[in-house]
Design a protein around this motif. Structure first.
Motif, PDB file in Angstrom:
ATOM      1  N   ALA A  22       0.838  -1.201   0.000  1.00  0.00           N
ATOM      2  CA  ALA A  22       0.000   0.000   0.000  1.00  0.00           C
ATOM      3  C   ALA A  22       0.874   1.254   0.000  1.00  0.00           C
ATOM      4  O   ALA A  22       0.535   2.246  -0.660  1.00  0.00           O
ATOM      5  N   GLU A  23       1.992   1.207   0.690  1.00  0.00           N
ATOM      6  CA  GLU A  23       2.891   2.371   0.739  1.00  0.00           C
ATOM      7  C   GLU A  23       3.457   2.675  -0.646  1.00  0.00           C
ATOM      8  O   GLU A  23       3.491   3.832  -1.072  1.00  0.00           O
ATOM      9  N   LYS A  24       3.883   1.653  -1.358  1.00  0.00           N
ATOM     10  CA  LYS A  24       4.415   1.874  -2.708  1.00  0.00           C
ATOM     11  C   LYS A  24       3.322   2.385  -3.643  1.00  0.00           C
ATOM     12  O   LYS A  24       3.573   3.235  -4.480  1.00  0.00           O
ATOM     13  N   GLN A  25       2.120   1.880  -3.468  1.00  0.00           N
ATOM     14  CA  GLN A  25       1.013   2.359  -4.283  1.00  0.00           C
ATOM     15  C   GLN A  25       0.740   3.829  -3.991  1.00  0.00           C
ATOM     16  O   GLN A  25       0.487   4.615  -4.905  1.00  0.00           O
ATOM     17  N   ARG A  26       0.804   4.232  -2.720  1.00  0.00           N
ATOM     18  CA  ARG A  26       0.605   5.650  -2.365  1.00  0.00           C
ATOM     19  C   ARG A  26       1.677   6.527  -3.004  1.00  0.00           C
ATOM     20  O   ARG A  26       1.395   7.613  -3.502  1.00  0.00           O
ATOM     21  N   VAL A  27       2.910   6.048  -3.007  1.00  0.00           N
ATOM     22  CA  VAL A  27       4.010   6.812  -3.615  1.00  0.00           C
ATOM     23  C   VAL A  27       3.759   6.992  -5.114  1.00  0.00           C
ATOM     24  O   VAL A  27       3.894   8.098  -5.648  1.00  0.00           O
ATOM     25  N   LEU A  28       3.384   5.914  -5.787  1.00  0.00           N
ATOM     26  CA  LEU A  28       3.116   5.998  -7.225  1.00  0.00           C
ATOM     27  C   LEU A  28       1.914   6.895  -7.511  1.00  0.00           C
ATOM     28  O   LEU A  28       1.929   7.670  -8.461  1.00  0.00           O
ATOM     29  N   GLN A  29       0.879   6.795  -6.674  1.00  0.00           N
ATOM     30  CA  GLN A  29      -0.303   7.617  -6.862  1.00  0.00           C
ATOM     31  C   GLN A  29       0.038   9.096  -6.711  1.00  0.00           C
ATOM     32  O   GLN A  29      -0.376   9.928  -7.517  1.00  0.00           O
ATOM     33  N   LEU A  30       0.815   9.432  -5.700  1.00  0.00           N
ATOM     34  CA  LEU A  30       1.217  10.825  -5.486  1.00  0.00           C
ATOM     35  C   LEU A  30       2.056  11.329  -6.655  1.00  0.00           C
ATOM     36  O   LEU A  30       1.835  12.428  -7.162  1.00  0.00           O
ATOM     37  N   ALA A  31       3.014  10.511  -7.106  1.00  0.00           N
ATOM     38  CA  ALA A  31       3.855  10.918  -8.237  1.00  0.00           C
ATOM     39  C   ALA A  31       2.999  11.123  -9.487  1.00  0.00           C
ATOM     40  O   ALA A  31       3.213  12.079 -10.245  1.00  0.00           O
ATOM     41  N   ALA A  32       2.041  10.244  -9.700  1.00  0.00           N
ATOM     42  CA  ALA A  32       1.152  10.382 -10.856  1.00  0.00           C
ATOM     43  C   ALA A  32       0.362  11.682 -10.760  1.00  0.00           C
ATOM     44  O   ALA A  32       0.265  12.434 -11.740  1.00  0.00           O
ATOM     45  N   GLU A  33      -0.194  11.972  -9.594  1.00  0.00           N
ATOM     46  CA  GLU A  33      -0.961  13.202  -9.417  1.00  0.00           C
ATOM     47  C   GLU A  33      -0.094  14.432  -9.651  1.00  0.00           C
ATOM     48  O   GLU A  33      -0.521  15.394 -10.299  1.00  0.00           O
ATOM     49  N   LEU A  34       1.135  14.391  -9.129  1.00  0.00           N
ATOM     50  CA  LEU A  34       2.044  15.537  -9.306  1.00  0.00           C
ATOM     51  C   LEU A  34       2.420  15.746 -10.768  1.00  0.00           C
ATOM     52  O   LEU A  34       2.685  16.863 -11.191  1.00  0.00           O
ATOM     53  N   SER A  35       2.430  14.656 -11.533  1.00  0.00           N
ATOM     54  CA  SER A  35       2.777  14.782 -12.956  1.00  0.00           C
ATOM     55  C   SER A  35       1.542  15.044 -13.824  1.00  0.00           C
ATOM     56  O   SER A  35       1.669  15.190 -15.033  1.00  0.00           O
ATOM     57  N   GLY A  36       0.374  15.069 -13.205  1.00  0.00           N
ATOM     58  CA  GLY A  36      -0.847  15.361 -13.949  1.00  0.00           C
ATOM     59  C   GLY A  36      -1.369  14.189 -14.765  1.00  0.00           C
ATOM     60  O   GLY A  36      -1.999  14.388 -15.803  1.00  0.00           O
ATOM     61  N   SER A  37      -1.086  12.981 -14.308  1.00  0.00           N
ATOM     62  CA  SER A  37      -1.563  11.812 -15.040  1.00  0.00           C
ATOM     63  C   SER A  37      -2.221  10.835 -14.082  1.00  0.00           C
ATOM     64  O   SER A  37      -2.123  10.980 -12.862  1.00  0.00           O
ATOM     65  N   THR A  38      -2.876   9.845 -14.663  1.00  0.00           N
ATOM     66  CA  THR A  38      -3.433   8.783 -13.830  1.00  0.00           C
ATOM     67  C   THR A  38      -2.294   7.868 -13.404  1.00  0.00           C
ATOM     68  O   THR A  38      -1.209   7.871 -14.010  1.00  0.00           O
ATOM     69  N   ILE A  39      -2.559   7.047 -12.402  1.00  0.00           N
ATOM     70  CA  ILE A  39      -1.517   6.119 -11.951  1.00  0.00           C
ATOM     71  C   ILE A  39      -1.174   5.134 -13.066  1.00  0.00           C
ATOM     72  O   ILE A  39      -0.011   4.786 -13.263  1.00  0.00           O
TER      73      ILE A  39
END
Length: 107
Positions: A22-39
């Motif tokens: 879940a932690e890695k998924q949160r990291v990827l989700q945050l990075a995706a949001e910051l880049s303006g894309s979906t996960i």
């Protein structure tokens, strides 16, 4: 539609799944949001970039780039190789002994 057509049809899609914490998924989700894309877009783009890097690195290992002068010298050495010197003869004897279990005498 034959098999070849389906290989080149861009409407045919594959699926890749991955299990992660879940932690890695949160990291990827945050990075995706910051880049303006979906996960999903973020992961696909990151994976494609990594694949391109692997291909580029592999190509660098398989490609020898020589200047015209270096190319001429290389061909000349292939056509008329120098005779083995003492250091090369010793290295070959050592290699044969270690890897072949016996030594052939070098001329």
């Amino acid at each position: 539609m034959n098999q070849h057509d389906s290989d080149t049809d861009t409407s045919v899609r594959g699926r890749i799944t991955a299990r992660l914490s879940a932690e890695k998924q949160r990291v990827l989700q945050l990075a995706a949001e910051l880049s303006g894309s979906t996960i999903n877009q973020f992961i696909v783009q990151a994976a494609l970039k990594a694949a391109e890097d692997v291909f580029a690195q592999e190509e660098a290992f398989r490609t020898i780039r020589l200047t015209a002068e270096e190319s001429e010298r290389f061909v000349a050495l292939l056509e008329s190789p120098p005779k083995p010197n003492d250091a090369l003869k010793r290295a070959m004897d050592k290699f044969r002994k270690q890897h072949l279990g016996h030594v052939y005498s070098t001329p």
